[in-house]
Design an enzyme around this catalytic site. Structure first.
Site, PDB file in Angstrom:
ATOM      1  N   ARG A 190      33.423  47.451  45.711  1.00  0.00           N
ATOM      2  CA  ARG A 190      33.398  47.186  47.151  1.00  0.00           C
ATOM      3  C   ARG A 190      31.988  47.313  47.714  1.00  0.00           C
ATOM      4  O   ARG A 190      31.618  46.628  48.670  1.00  0.00           O
ATOM      5  CB  ARG A 190      34.380  48.133  47.865  1.00  0.00           C
ATOM      6  CG  ARG A 190      34.068  49.588  47.659  1.00  0.00           C
ATOM      7  CD  ARG A 190      35.254  50.504  47.963  1.00  0.00           C
ATOM      8  NE  ARG A 190      36.204  50.584  46.874  1.00  0.00           N
ATOM      9  CZ  ARG A 190      37.303  51.337  46.886  1.00  0.00           C
ATOM     10  NH1 ARG A 190      37.578  52.099  47.938  1.00  0.00           N
ATOM     11  NH2 ARG A 190      38.107  51.348  45.853  1.00  0.00           N
ATOM     12  N   LYS A 207      34.138  57.663  34.400  1.00  0.00           N
ATOM     13  CA  LYS A 207      35.499  57.362  33.951  1.00  0.00           C
ATOM     14  C   LYS A 207      35.814  58.129  32.664  1.00  0.00           C
ATOM     15  O   LYS A 207      34.912  58.460  31.905  1.00  0.00           O
ATOM     16  CB  LYS A 207      35.622  55.862  33.646  1.00  0.00           C
ATOM     17  CG  LYS A 207      35.634  54.969  34.861  1.00  0.00           C
ATOM     18  CD  LYS A 207      35.803  53.511  34.449  1.00  0.00           C
ATOM     19  CE  LYS A 207      35.836  52.594  35.662  1.00  0.00           C
ATOM     20  NZ  LYS A 207      36.976  52.831  36.555  1.00  0.00           N
TER      21      LYS A 207
HETATM   22  N1  BES Z   1      36.600  48.492  38.017  1.00  0.00           N
HETATM   23  C1  BES Z   1      37.399  49.500  38.593  1.00  0.00           C
HETATM   24  C2  BES Z   1      38.821  49.048  38.852  1.00  0.00           C
HETATM   25  C3  BES Z   1      39.721  49.001  37.660  1.00  0.00           C
HETATM   26  C4  BES Z   1      40.320  50.149  37.190  1.00  0.00           C
HETATM   27  C5  BES Z   1      40.004  47.822  37.056  1.00  0.00           C
HETATM   28  C6  BES Z   1      41.179  50.120  36.126  1.00  0.00           C
HETATM   29  C7  BES Z   1      40.872  47.781  35.988  1.00  0.00           C
HETATM   30  C8  BES Z   1      41.460  48.923  35.519  1.00  0.00           C
HETATM   31  C9  BES Z   1      36.830  49.961  39.930  1.00  0.00           C
HETATM   32  O1  BES Z   1      35.461  49.876  40.053  1.00  0.00           O
HETATM   33  C10 BES Z   1      37.217  51.400  40.067  1.00  0.00           C
HETATM   34  O2  BES Z   1      36.796  52.169  39.260  1.00  0.00           O
HETATM   35  N2  BES Z   1      38.029  51.722  41.066  1.00  0.00           N
HETATM   36  C11 BES Z   1      38.490  53.041  41.254  1.00  0.00           C
HETATM   37  C12 BES Z   1      38.461  53.354  42.714  1.00  0.00           C
HETATM   38  C13 BES Z   1      38.686  54.809  43.036  1.00  0.00           C
HETATM   39  C14 BES Z   1      37.500  55.608  42.596  1.00  0.00           C
HETATM   40  C15 BES Z   1      38.894  54.948  44.526  1.00  0.00           C
HETATM   41  C16 BES Z   1      39.917  53.126  40.697  1.00  0.00           C
HETATM   42  O3  BES Z   1      40.664  52.164  40.846  1.00  0.00           O
HETATM   43  O4  BES Z   1      40.246  54.129  40.089  1.00  0.00           O
HETATM   44 ZN    ZN Z   2      34.483  51.632  39.302  1.00  0.00          ZN
END
Ligand code: BES
Ligand code: ZN
Ligand code: ZN
Length: 480
Positions: free
Chosen positions: A336, A262
Site C-alpha cells: 500500500r 515474515k
Molecule cells: N505481500 C503481502 C501479502 C500477502 C501475504 C500475499 C500472504 C500473499 C500471501 C503483503 O505485503 C503483506 O505482507 N501484508 C500483510 C499486511 C499486514 C502486515 C497488515 C499481511 O497480509 O499479513
Molecule cells: Zn508485506
C-alpha cells in the site's frame, strides 16, 4: 508453440492427436461417425461419460489421418461456456503432451468460442521450468484449431491474450535474485519496444525530487534501486471521450516483510509479490496489439522490501507524494505504501479512471481463498465495468465492502494515517488506505493475493503463477 487455424475436414487433419469435445448425455457429432462404436463402448463402460476433466484416447482411429483421436469431457452443454472450453482444451493439452503428443488438433464445434480454445492451449502448454536443466515436462510444438475461417479474428485475439498471460507468468516466475526492480523495468522496456508502446522509468533521484517518500521508505532497505515503470498506449484515432485509464500494479520483487519480518516458512513464495505489476505489463502487451479506443497508462512501482541497517523501522513517519503523512506501524504492509505514490502520480499524469492490482493482503486469502479476486471501489459505475469484464473472461471476482465505518481503523496518533488497521478486516483496511489516495478519481482495487499463484497444478494449468487479471483488464479497455 506454433498456433494455426485450419478449415479442413477433421479426418484430413495431420496431427499426433485430434481432440473433440463431447458433452454429457449427447451423441457424438457426425465427424466421429466412424468411431461411434468406440464412443458407445466408452459410455457403456462408464470410462467416459462426458464430465469435465475426462479424456479418452484411441490410437490409429479408422478413417483419420491423425495418429490418435481423443474425446474430452465438456460437462452439461447448458452449463458450458468459454471457461469450460478454455479448461477442457488446457486439460487435453496437458494430458496429451505428457503422452508425447507434439502436434495437437482441436476440433471446434459450432458455436464454441475460438478465442477461449486457443487461450486454453497456450496457457496449458506453459511450464515454469526455465531453470531446470533437465525436465520431464514435455511441450507441444503445434496447436491446430480446426474451425471455419470465420473464426479467424477471435482465434488471433486468443493468441494475443494467451501470449500476454504467459508473458506475465514468466515475469512472476523469475526468482527475486534475477527479477529485481531494474530487470522488471528492462523487461517492460523491451516489451514496449517490441509492440510499439511508449516507455519511461522514474529512477530514485527523480522520485526523491518529486517527493515520493512513501515508496522510497520501502525501498531504502534494499541495495537494489527502485523503479517507477510507466508504459503508455495511445489510440491512433483521437478518442471520443476524455477518459484515460490508469493501470497501477504492485511490483514488490521480493517481500521479506522488512524489519517486521515474515516467518521463514513459505517466504520463498514472496517472489510473486510483483504479480500485480506483471499483470499490468501483460495487459499492456495485449492492448498494444488489440488497440482499444481510449488511452491507457500503466504505472508499476517496483521495489524490494528488505531488512538491514538502512531499512525503515516501525514507527517511522514518511511523507507521501500527495502530502499526506503516514506512520509505518508495520513494514510488511509495504504494498500500500508504494501503491499510493503511484496512484497520486497517475492522477498527475491525467488518468481519469484508476484500476490497481496487487498481492496486497494475506487477509483476502482468508476471506476468499484461492478462488475469487477481492474487488474494492469508490465508484459503482467503474466497479460495474470491471465486474462485467471479469465475468465475461471467467476470472471470478467478488465485491468487498469499503464503507467509511472502516476509516477509524487507520487512525494514527502521530501522522495523518497509519499503514495498518489491526487484526480484523485486513483486506478492507488495506483497500481503505489506498482509497484515501484515490481521492475523487473513480478507482477499483483488485486484491489478487489468493489468485495470482497456484500452490498446486490444475489439470489445465501448471503450478505457479496464474497470470490472473490480464484478461479482465484487457477486456475492460477494449469494451470501454
Ligand atoms: N505481500 C503481502 C501479502 C500477502 C501475504 C500475499 C500472504 C500473499 C500471501 C503483503 O505485503 C503483506 O505482507 N501484508 C500483510 C499486511 C499486514 C502486515 C497488515 C499481511 O497480509 O499479513
Ligand atoms: Zn508485506
Ligand atoms: Zn507484499
Amino acid at each position: 508453440m506454433e498456433t494455426t487455424l485450419v478449415s479442413q475436414s477433421l479426418d484430413r487433419v495431420e496431427a499426433d492427436a485430434v481432440v473433440v469435445l463431447l458433452f454429457e448425455e449427447e451423441t457424438a457429432p457426425s465427424e466421429l461417425k466412424n468411431s461411434s462404436a468406440w464412443i458407445d463402448e466408452l459410455r457403456a463402460s462408464g470410462e467416459f461419460t462426458g464430465k469435465t476433466g475426462e479424456l479418452a484416447v484411441q490410437h490409429l482411429p479408422s478413417g483419420f489421418k491423425a495418429k490418435r483421436l481423443a474425446v474430452a469431457g465438456g460437462g452439461k452443454r447448458d452449463k458450458s461456456d468459454a471457461s469450460t472450453l478454455r479448461r477442457a482444451v488446457g486439460t487435453a493439452v496437458r494430458a496429451l503432451k505428457q503422452k508425447g503428443v507434439k502436434r495437437l488438433a482441436w476440433w471446434l464445434s459450432a458455436g464454441a468460442d475460438p478465442e477461449a480454445a486457443v487461450e486454453g492451449a497456450i496457457l496449458g502448454n506453459f511450464e515454469p521450468d526455465r531453470y531446470k536443466t533437465s525436465t520431464d515436462a514435455k511441450s507441444l510444438e503445434a496447436f491446430i484449431l480446426v474451425a471455419p475461417d470465420s473464426a479467424r479474428a477471435a482465434f488471433e485475439r486468443g493468441k494475443i491474450l494467451g501470449d500476454a498471460q504467459n508473458f506475465t507468468r514468466e515475469l512472476v516466475n523469475e526468482p527475486a535474485n534475477v527479477m529485481t526492480p531494474t530487470l522488471l523495468a528492462e523487461r517492460a522496456k523491451a516489451m514496449a519496444a517490441e509492440v510499439g508502446l511508449e516507455f519511461e522509468v522514474l529512477d530514485e533521484p527523480r522520485m526523491r525530487q518529486l517527493g515520493m517518500g512513501s515508496l522510497l521508505g520501502v525501498s531504502q532497505g534494499s541495495a537494489e534501486p527502485p523503479a517507477l515503470i510507466i508504459v503508455r498506449y495511445k489510440p491512433a484515432q483521437p478518442p471520443k471521450t476524455k477518459d484515460h485509464l490508469g493501470l497501477v500494479g504492485k511490483g514488490v520483487t521480493f517481500d521479506t516483510g522488512g524489519v517486521s519480518i515474515k516467518p521463514a516458512d513459505g517466504m520463498e513464495k514472496m517472489k510473486y509479490d510483483m504479480a500485480g505489476g506483471a499483470a499490468m505489463l501483460g495487459t499492456m502487451r495485449a492492448i498494444a496489439q488489440l488497440k482499444p479506443a481510449i488511452p491507457v497508462t500503466a504505472l508499476i512501482p517496483a521495489v524490494e522490501n528488505m531488512v538491514g541497517s538502512k531499512a525503515q523501522r516501525p514507527g517511522d513517519i514518511v511523507t507521501s507524494l500527495s502530502g499526506k503523512t503516514i506512520e509505518v506501524l508495520n513494514t510488511d504492509a509495504e504494498g500500500r505504501l508504494i501503491l499510493v505514490d503511484a496512484l497520486t502520480y497517475a492522477q498527475r499524469l491525467g488518468c481519469t479512471h484508476l484500476v490497481d492490482a496487487a498481492t496486497l493482503t494475506g487477509a483476502i486469502v482468508v476471506a476468499l481463498g484461492n478462488v475469487n479476486i477481492g474487488v474494492f471501489t469508490n465508484n459503482d459505475a467503474l466497479l460495474a465495468r470491471v465486474l462485467a469484464a471479469a465475468k465475461a473472461e471467467g476470472e471470478k471476482s467478488w465485491h468487498m465492502p469499503l464503507d467509511d465505518d472502516y476509516k477509524d481503523l487507520l487512525k494514527s496518533a502521530f501522522a495523518d494515517l497509519a499503514n495498518i488497521g489491526g487484526r480484523w478486516g485486513g483486506a478492507i483496511s488495506a483497500a481503505y488506505f489506498l482509497k484515501e489516495f484515490a481521492g475523487d478519481t473513480p478507482w477499483v482495487h483488485l486484491d489478487i493475493a489468493g489468485t495470482a499463484w497456484l500452490d498446486e497444478s490444475k489439470p489445465f494449468l501448471a503450478k505457479g503463477p496464474s497470470g490472473v487479471a490480464v484478461r479482465t483488464f484487457t477486456r475492460l479497455a477494449l469494451d470501454w
